[in-house]
Design a protein around this motif. Structure first.
Motif, PDB file in Angstrom:
ATOM      1  N   SER A  28       0.853  -1.073   0.017  1.00  0.00           N
ATOM      2  CA  SER A  28      -0.015   0.083   0.094  1.00  0.00           C
ATOM      3  C   SER A  28       0.790   1.152  -0.056  1.00  0.00           C
ATOM      4  CB  SER A  28      -1.045  -0.203   1.235  1.00  0.00           C
ATOM      5  OG  SER A  28      -1.644   1.070   1.334  1.00  0.00           O
ATOM      6  N   LYS A  34      -5.197   1.600  -1.525  1.00  0.00           N
ATOM      7  CA  LYS A  34      -5.801   0.717  -0.512  1.00  0.00           C
ATOM      8  C   LYS A  34      -5.637  -0.695  -1.009  1.00  0.00           C
ATOM      9  CE  LYS A  34      -9.924  -0.190   2.254  1.00  0.00           C
ATOM     10  NZ  LYS A  34     -11.500   0.026   1.951  1.00  0.00           N
ATOM     11  N   ILE A  35      -5.049  -1.669  -0.113  1.00  0.00           N
ATOM     12  CA  ILE A  35      -5.173  -3.038  -0.538  1.00  0.00           C
ATOM     13  C   ILE A  35      -6.129  -3.752   0.373  1.00  0.00           C
ATOM     14  CG2 ILE A  35      -3.577  -5.131  -0.778  1.00  0.00           C
ATOM     15  CD1 ILE A  35      -2.555  -2.870  -2.242  1.00  0.00           C
ATOM     16  N   VAL A  36      -6.779  -4.594  -0.350  1.00  0.00           N
ATOM     17  CA  VAL A  36      -7.811  -5.491   0.012  1.00  0.00           C
ATOM     18  C   VAL A  36      -7.426  -6.928   0.099  1.00  0.00           C
ATOM     19  CG1 VAL A  36     -10.261  -6.310   0.242  1.00  0.00           C
ATOM     20  CG2 VAL A  36      -9.696  -3.967  -0.725  1.00  0.00           C
ATOM     21  N   LEU A  37      -7.644  -7.723   1.271  1.00  0.00           N
ATOM     22  CA  LEU A  37      -6.731  -9.039   1.412  1.00  0.00           C
ATOM     23  C   LEU A  37      -7.984  -9.679   1.647  1.00  0.00           C
ATOM     24  CD1 LEU A  37      -4.197  -8.484   4.146  1.00  0.00           C
ATOM     25  CD2 LEU A  37      -3.632  -9.014   1.758  1.00  0.00           C
ATOM     26  N   ALA A  38      -7.706 -11.386   1.219  1.00  0.00           N
ATOM     27  CA  ALA A  38      -8.710 -12.456   1.408  1.00  0.00           C
ATOM     28  C   ALA A  38      -7.974 -13.140   2.423  1.00  0.00           C
ATOM     29  CB  ALA A  38      -8.607 -13.312   0.083  1.00  0.00           C
ATOM     30  N   PHE A 167      -4.847 -10.707  -3.163  1.00  0.00           N
ATOM     31  CA  PHE A 167      -5.090  -9.419  -2.585  1.00  0.00           C
ATOM     32  C   PHE A 167      -5.322  -8.433  -3.938  1.00  0.00           C
ATOM     33  CE2 PHE A 167      -0.850  -8.305  -3.807  1.00  0.00           C
ATOM     34  CZ  PHE A 167      -0.127  -9.518  -3.617  1.00  0.00           C
ATOM     35  N   ASN A 168      -6.242  -7.429  -3.623  1.00  0.00           N
ATOM     36  CA  ASN A 168      -6.429  -6.340  -4.663  1.00  0.00           C
ATOM     37  C   ASN A 168      -6.066  -5.151  -4.443  1.00  0.00           C
ATOM     38  OD1 ASN A 168      -8.491  -7.387  -6.901  1.00  0.00           O
ATOM     39  ND2 ASN A 168      -9.003  -8.610  -5.086  1.00  0.00           N
ATOM     40  N   ALA A 170      -7.440  -2.076  -4.913  1.00  0.00           N
ATOM     41  CA  ALA A 170      -8.698  -1.989  -5.010  1.00  0.00           C
ATOM     42  C   ALA A 170      -9.152  -1.083  -6.135  1.00  0.00           C
ATOM     43  CB  ALA A 170      -9.184  -1.531  -3.658  1.00  0.00           C
ATOM     44  N   THR A 173      -8.337  -2.741  -9.565  1.00  0.00           N
ATOM     45  CA  THR A 173      -8.783  -3.957  -9.848  1.00  0.00           C
ATOM     46  C   THR A 173      -7.592  -4.941 -10.221  1.00  0.00           C
ATOM     47  OG1 THR A 173      -9.525  -3.561 -11.850  1.00  0.00           O
ATOM     48  CG2 THR A 173     -11.254  -3.430 -10.210  1.00  0.00           C
ATOM     49  N   GLN A 175      -5.149  -7.760  -9.215  1.00  0.00           N
ATOM     50  CA  GLN A 175      -5.420  -8.991  -8.496  1.00  0.00           C
ATOM     51  C   GLN A 175      -3.942  -9.689  -8.343  1.00  0.00           C
ATOM     52  OE1 GLN A 175      -8.180 -12.141  -9.146  1.00  0.00           O
ATOM     53  NE2 GLN A 175      -8.263 -12.159  -6.855  1.00  0.00           N
TER      54      GLN A 175
END
Lengths: 203, 121
Positions: A28, A34-38, A167-168, A170, A173, A175
């Protein structure tokens, strides 16, 4: 066959959750997004199944690999779709570079991103289990998922633990994926480390 | 008193060196900047220049940052030395403390470089 108890499995996911969170925070800061994590998934499988299981064989991947050795050994791989890596490099270096300059720097930049993210993750694991790891220099590999994962193991029949997370970035998009490959002796070392983590008193 | 400082940054990653130069030039255009891609090159360079501030990566081919520190200190006894690395292990921070050098975590951002430059302020 390797069986993990519920506690071991839970602790393992927790250790990787915290550590990949650290790597995501580094990413980030690199890209300013921003990074979105699974949630990480843990799977034991044969090495030659891994890429197919992950659905990574249909796209070209830019991968950065690094080997870490300590209480257990692992080949850690950071992967992005190859056609998005230039965009990531532009986010890292800013708008002041021409496309030609960015293309020329692409592999070196991806290598450094891999180095920072993989070290953030493994470094965080080392701190959680009060241990230390040595690492090789990062190496950039291009190919499909199978090319990347297959060269990372000694034999296609090896059982490997694949700890996988996507992770994305965000807003774009984009990945990305991280995978940690371990053979059976390393898996045993990892389980011993997890047991020590479970038994350690909270600071 | 002049604010001009001599800063040597050592990193095998060309991209990291570019980022460091970019941020420092913005903040301290008066500083004299030198760069090296490894410990041996830095050692040779410090025979002729005497930096006030040195930052060095840890994980580099040929010679690690930790291995390079003794030689740099011999050539530049008054320089502030800072490890600037993505290797965030507690053990590395402990070694930095033992060697009496600073430690700043990568990635290279304006905030990280402010921490490096603060060793000069």
């Amino acid at each position: 066959m390797i069986n993990l108890s519920e506690d071991q499995s839970d602790a393992l996911v927790e250790i990787f959750n915290i550590s990949i969170g650290r790597a995501a925070s580094a990413l980030s800061r690199i890209v300013g997004e921003k990074i979105v994590l699974a949630v990480p998934s843990l799977q034991f499988m044969q090495a030659n199944e891994a890429a197919e299981r992950l659905g990574l064989n249909t796209q070209r991947i830019c991968g950065v690999t690094q080997e870490f050795s300590g209480p257990f050994s692992t080949e850690a791989i950071l992967m992005f779709p190859e056609d998005r890596s230039l965009e990531i490099v532009r986010m890292m270096l800013g708008e002041s570079y021409s496309m030609d300059e960015l293309s020329e720097l692409e592999q070196e930049a991806m290598s450094e991103i891999g180095n920072i993210l993989l070290n953030a993750c493994i470094g965080s694991i080392a701190n959680l289990i009060s241990s230390r790891f040595d690492s090789t220099m990062p190496e950039v590999r291009l190919g499909n998922g199978d090319d990347l994962l297959r060269v990372s193991v000694r034999s296609a029949d090896d059982t490997v633990l694949l700890i996988f997370i996507d992770f994305n970035i965000a807003a774009r998009t984009i990945q990305g994926y991280m995978a940690f490959l371990m053979d059976v002796p390393s898996i045993n070392g990892l389980i011993e480390s997890v047991d020590r983590f479970i038994a350690a008193p909270s600071a | 008193m002049s604010n001009k400082k001599i800063y040597l940054f050592i990193d095998d990653s060309r991209v990291s060196r570019m980022k460091i130069r970019q941020v420092v030039q913005q903040n301290h255009p008066e500083w004299e900047l030198h760069e090296a891609a490894g410990g041996k090159e830095a050692h040779a360079l410090t025979l002729t220049i005497k930096p006030d501030l040195i930052s060095i990566d840890i994980n580099m081919p040929e010679m690690s940052g930790l291995e390079a520190i003794a030689g740099l200190r011999q050539n530049c006894p008054s320089a502030q030395i800072v490890l600037l690395s993505g290797n965030i292990q507690d053990d590395m921070r402990a070694q930095a403390a033992q060697l009496a050098v600073g430690f700043v975590e990568k990635p290279i951002t304006a905030a990280a470089m402010a921490q490096v430059m603060a060793y000069m302020e």
